[in-house]
Each structure stands twice: as structure tokens, then as C-alpha cells.
Design a protein around this motif. Structure first.
Motif, PDB file in Angstrom:
ATOM      1  N   UNK A  44       0.810  -1.205   0.000  1.00 52.28           N
ATOM      2  CA  UNK A  44       0.000   0.000   0.000  1.00 52.28           C
ATOM      3  C   UNK A  44       0.845   1.256   0.000  1.00 52.28           C
ATOM      4  N   UNK A  45       0.291   2.339   0.539  1.00 52.36           N
ATOM      5  CA  UNK A  45       0.995   3.627   0.534  1.00 52.36           C
ATOM      6  C   UNK A  45       1.110   4.223   1.931  1.00 52.36           C
ATOM      7  N   UNK A  46       0.933   3.399   2.961  1.00 50.50           N
ATOM      8  CA  UNK A  46       1.031   3.897   4.329  1.00 50.50           C
ATOM      9  C   UNK A  46       2.409   4.488   4.596  1.00 50.50           C
ATOM     10  N   UNK A  62      -2.574  -3.504  -5.575  1.00 43.69           N
ATOM     11  CA  UNK A  62      -2.706  -3.509  -4.115  1.00 43.69           C
ATOM     12  C   UNK A  62      -4.177  -3.402  -3.735  1.00 43.69           C
ATOM     13  N   UNK A  63      -4.533  -3.993  -2.602  1.00 44.06           N
ATOM     14  CA  UNK A  63      -5.886  -3.865  -2.058  1.00 44.06           C
ATOM     15  C   UNK A  63      -5.774  -3.288  -0.643  1.00 44.06           C
ATOM     16  N   UNK A  80       0.557   8.465  -7.848  1.00 47.08           N
ATOM     17  CA  UNK A  80       1.229   8.345  -9.144  1.00 47.08           C
ATOM     18  C   UNK A  80       0.600   7.248 -10.005  1.00 47.08           C
ATOM     19  N   UNK A  81      -0.212   6.414  -9.406  1.00 44.24           N
ATOM     20  CA  UNK A  81      -0.915   5.369 -10.150  1.00 44.24           C
ATOM     21  C   UNK A  81      -2.400   5.420  -9.798  1.00 44.24           C
ATOM     22  N   UNK A  82      -3.125   4.465 -10.315  1.00 46.48           N
ATOM     23  CA  UNK A  82      -4.582   4.473 -10.181  1.00 46.48           C
ATOM     24  C   UNK A  82      -5.032   4.259  -8.741  1.00 46.48           C
ATOM     25  N   UNK A  83      -6.219   4.794  -8.446  1.00 49.75           N
ATOM     26  CA  UNK A  83      -6.881   4.549  -7.167  1.00 49.75           C
ATOM     27  C   UNK A  83      -8.374   4.380  -7.458  1.00 49.75           C
ATOM     28  N   UNK A  84      -8.883   3.200  -7.139  1.00 47.18           N
ATOM     29  CA  UNK A  84     -10.288   2.873  -7.378  1.00 47.18           C
ATOM     30  C   UNK A  84     -10.923   2.523  -6.031  1.00 47.18           C
ATOM     31  N   UNK A  85     -12.070   3.108  -5.744  1.00 44.36           N
ATOM     32  CA  UNK A  85     -12.788   2.830  -4.501  1.00 44.36           C
ATOM     33  C   UNK A  85     -14.183   2.280  -4.799  1.00 44.36           C
ATOM     34  N   UNK A  86     -14.639   1.334  -3.963  1.00 50.77           N
ATOM     35  CA  UNK A  86     -16.076   1.079  -3.909  1.00 50.77           C
ATOM     36  C   UNK A  86     -16.521   1.131  -2.450  1.00 50.77           C
ATOM     37  N   UNK A  87     -17.747   1.599  -2.242  1.00 53.29           N
ATOM     38  CA  UNK A  87     -18.268   1.810  -0.897  1.00 53.29           C
ATOM     39  C   UNK A  87     -18.836   0.502  -0.370  1.00 53.29           C
ATOM     40  N   UNK A 136      -8.529  -0.210  -4.509  1.00 46.41           N
ATOM     41  CA  UNK A 136      -7.634  -0.954  -5.389  1.00 46.41           C
ATOM     42  C   UNK A 136      -6.631   0.052  -5.935  1.00 46.41           C
ATOM     43  N   UNK A 137      -5.348  -0.227  -5.741  1.00 49.68           N
ATOM     44  CA  UNK A 137      -4.281   0.673  -6.184  1.00 49.68           C
ATOM     45  C   UNK A 137      -3.463  -0.007  -7.267  1.00 49.68           C
ATOM     46  N   UNK A 138      -3.125   0.739  -8.303  1.00 52.93           N
ATOM     47  CA  UNK A 138      -2.402   0.178  -9.426  1.00 52.93           C
ATOM     48  C   UNK A 138      -0.947  -0.122  -9.103  1.00 52.93           C
TER      49      UNK A 138
END
Length: 322
Positions: A44-46, A62-63, A80-87, A136-138
Motif C-alpha cells: 500500500x501507501x502507508x 494492491x488492495x 502516481x498510479x490508479x486509485x479505485x474505490x467502492x463503498x 484498489x491501487x495500481x
């Protein structure tokens, strides 16, 4: 390890998720100081060494997840890459732009948002209960960290948190100091800030947001392609996302050449593989390695829906146009 054991999926249960409350630079900033960050698959990006990682091996993406009480927000940042969210739970407002006022959208449970890469974005729980969004992170390395809006870094310093140029957090209220040779993360210059797009709500929502009940209708006969080549939403972020409902669950076992992650939204889903079976519930995350034959189907009557994520060979960033 036997061949049967190596073919088993890796499952992270919602009820076993380990939160980190000091994951990012705004962990002490009022209004953002009650966030919980979860790293499920991949690093992740922590920015905190306290972050627990459930599955370190990455399937090409990454999840993660973010849990927040009502009125708690995540500060403006970019990736710098994708970030997709679902609620998964609750009602959330997403906003974007240098100051968070270029556009916004409210998402309900099950809605999904493929946030355009390269813009500042934030989000807040505007519901009445604790909420959870799945992310979801690319890429395998999630793009190498977070780019914060300058005011976020400045606000954090006023509350004792300093982000080093090495990407690590230091809590000055606990006596931490930057190591020798490590300076604070510099804030972006005006010229650098001008390079970040400021799309409007009308630029973003029709092309990057899919609503849960629309996906339920679209998945009546076959899985709805949400993200990927010729999919519903724009950009190919380095992974494909499909939406499955009861009537579009695949019949019998299947095998794919990609790594596959199953993330139930509603209902209970039975997964089987050679030598085993299990049941997935909303909020669980299940990783099947490439080449493993398996099946997935609702195990009970009632509403059932699931997001399926697969790795692909696309770069972990946007195409911006089809």
C-alpha cells in the motif's frame, strides 16, 4: 507444501482486519484524526511503520481499505498510479482539486469510483455510522507513496507530525526527530501545482463513476465489465474490474491466466477449488493465484453481488481516453 495446499486461495476476513490509526500525515489533524487504514494485499501507501500488512505478495495491484466515523475526512492528496474505490458501508463524499472545490460526488453502498490519476482528491464519511470503503491501487508498489497538497503538510506540522523526504512520518510530540541527512518533505511549488488538473464534476462523474443498481441491472445475463478494455468506466489502470450478481455468476469451475481477487459486496459466496471450499462474506478479500481452477457462486438466497479484480499487462496508470 503439497500441490493442493499451494492451490488454496488466501482469504482475509473483514472481521480480522487490523487497523492503523497513524498511517498518514494527517493522523493528528482535527477532522482527520479518527481514520483507520487497512492494508490487505501489498504494501500500500502507508507512511507509518505501524501499518499491518495482511498479504505482502502482490498480484499486480494492491488492495486496501479506509474506515472512518461520521464527519471524518481523508485530506487532499494524489497518487502516481490508479486509485479505485467502492463503498462497502455508509455514504461518502469524494471531492477533488487543489483546494477540494473543483468537483465532488456522493457515493452510496456498492457504487464504484475510478478516480482520474494525477488529481488531488479527498473523501469523507457523510453517513450516520462508521463507514468503510475498499480500495484498489495500481501496480505492485502502489506508485511509491502519496503526494500531499501543501496545506495538508503545513497543518500536520502544526499538530506534531512531520513527513520526511524518505516518506516516513515523525511524531515530534513523542520526541521523534528527523534522522541526520533526512530533511522534511518539500511542499510542491506553484509551478508543480499548476500541473495538477482541475476537472469539474461533469468532467468526472459520467465517465469515472458507476452506480450499484446500474451494475446490478447490467450484470443480469453476464458479469458487467466495469474497468478494462471496452469497459463501462474510462482509463485502464493496470487491472480489470468486473461486477457479478447472482444471475451472472460463472457456472462451474474456471481457470484464468491472471491473478484474481474476489471482493463480495452483498450476500454470501461459496468458493471451491481442488481439495477445498469456503464461504466469503461482504468485506472479505480472497486471492486466487493465476492458473488455479476454482468456482464462485452465491451460497444463500437473496441479494448477492461481488467485485472481481484481475491483473493485466497494462501500465499501472491511466490512458485518459479510449
Amino acid at each position: 507444501m503439497t500441490e493442493t495446499q499451494s492451490a488454496a486461495p488466501r482469504i482475509v476476513r473483514y472481521g480480522e482486519l487490523v487497523p492503523c490509526k497513524t498511517a498518514f500525515i494527517d493522523a493528528h489533524t482535527p477532522g482527520s484524526d479518527q481514520k483507520e487504514n487497512f492494508t490487505i494485499i501489498g504494501g500500500g501507501v502507508s507512511e507509518s511503520p505501524d501499518q499491518h500488512v495482511h498479504i505482502r505478495d502482490t498480484p499486480g495491484f494492491n488492495i486496501g481499505a479506509a474506515g472512518q466515523p461520521p464527519k471524518c475526512r481523508n485530506s487532499l492528496h494524489s497518487h502516481r498510479t490508479a486509485e479505485v474505490f467502492f463503498v462497502l458501508k455508509g455514504r461518502w463524499r469524494f471531492f477533488w482539486g487543489r483546494w477540494g472545490d473543483a468537483g465532488e460526488v456522493v457515493l452510496e453502498e456498492g457504487d464504484i469510483f475510478n478516480i482520474p490519476t494525477g488529481i488531488f482528491r479527498g473523501f469523507e464519511n457523510i453517513g450516520t455510522d462508521y463507514g468503510m470503503i475498499m480500495a484498489i491501487l495500481g501496480g505492485d508498489d502502489a506508485g511509491g507513496g502519496v503526494i500531499w497538497a501543501p496545506q495538508v503538510i503545513e497543518d500536520a506540522q502544526a499538530h506534531g507530525l512531520v513527513l520526511g523526504e524518505n516518506g516516513s512520518l515523525y511524531d515530534t510530540k513523542k520526541g521523534a526527530i528527523l534522522p541526520d541527512g533526512i530533511g522534511p518533505m518539500p511542499v510542491l511549488s506553484d509551478d508543480e501545482l499548476r500541473a495538477f488538473p482541475e476537472p469539474t464534476t461533469l468532467d468526472v462523474v459520467p465517465h469515472y463513476v458507476a452506480r450499484y443498481w446500474d451494475l446490478m441491472a447490467l450484470s443480469d445475463k453476464q458479469p458487467a465489465s466495469v474497468i478494462g478494455a471496452d469497459a463501462l468506466l474510462r482509463d485502464k489502470p493496470g487491472f480489470d474490474v468486473d461486477f457479478l450478481s447472482r444471475s451472472s455468476a460463472p457456472a462451474g469451475q474456471y481457470t484464468v491466466d491472471q491473478n484474481e481477487v474476489l471482493m463480495p459486496m452483498r450476500g454470501h459466496w461459496k468458493v471451491t477449488w481442488d481439495g477445498g471450499h469456503d464461504v466469503l462474506n461482504p468485506g472479505d478479500t480472497c486471492l486466487f493465484p493465476a492458473g488455479v481452477a476454482h468456482s464462485v457462486e452465491p451460497s444463500m438466497t437473496g441479494e448477492a453481488s461481488l467485485y472481481r479484480v484481475r491483473s493485466n499487462d497494462d501500465p499501472a496508470g491511466p490512458t485518459l481516453a479510449r
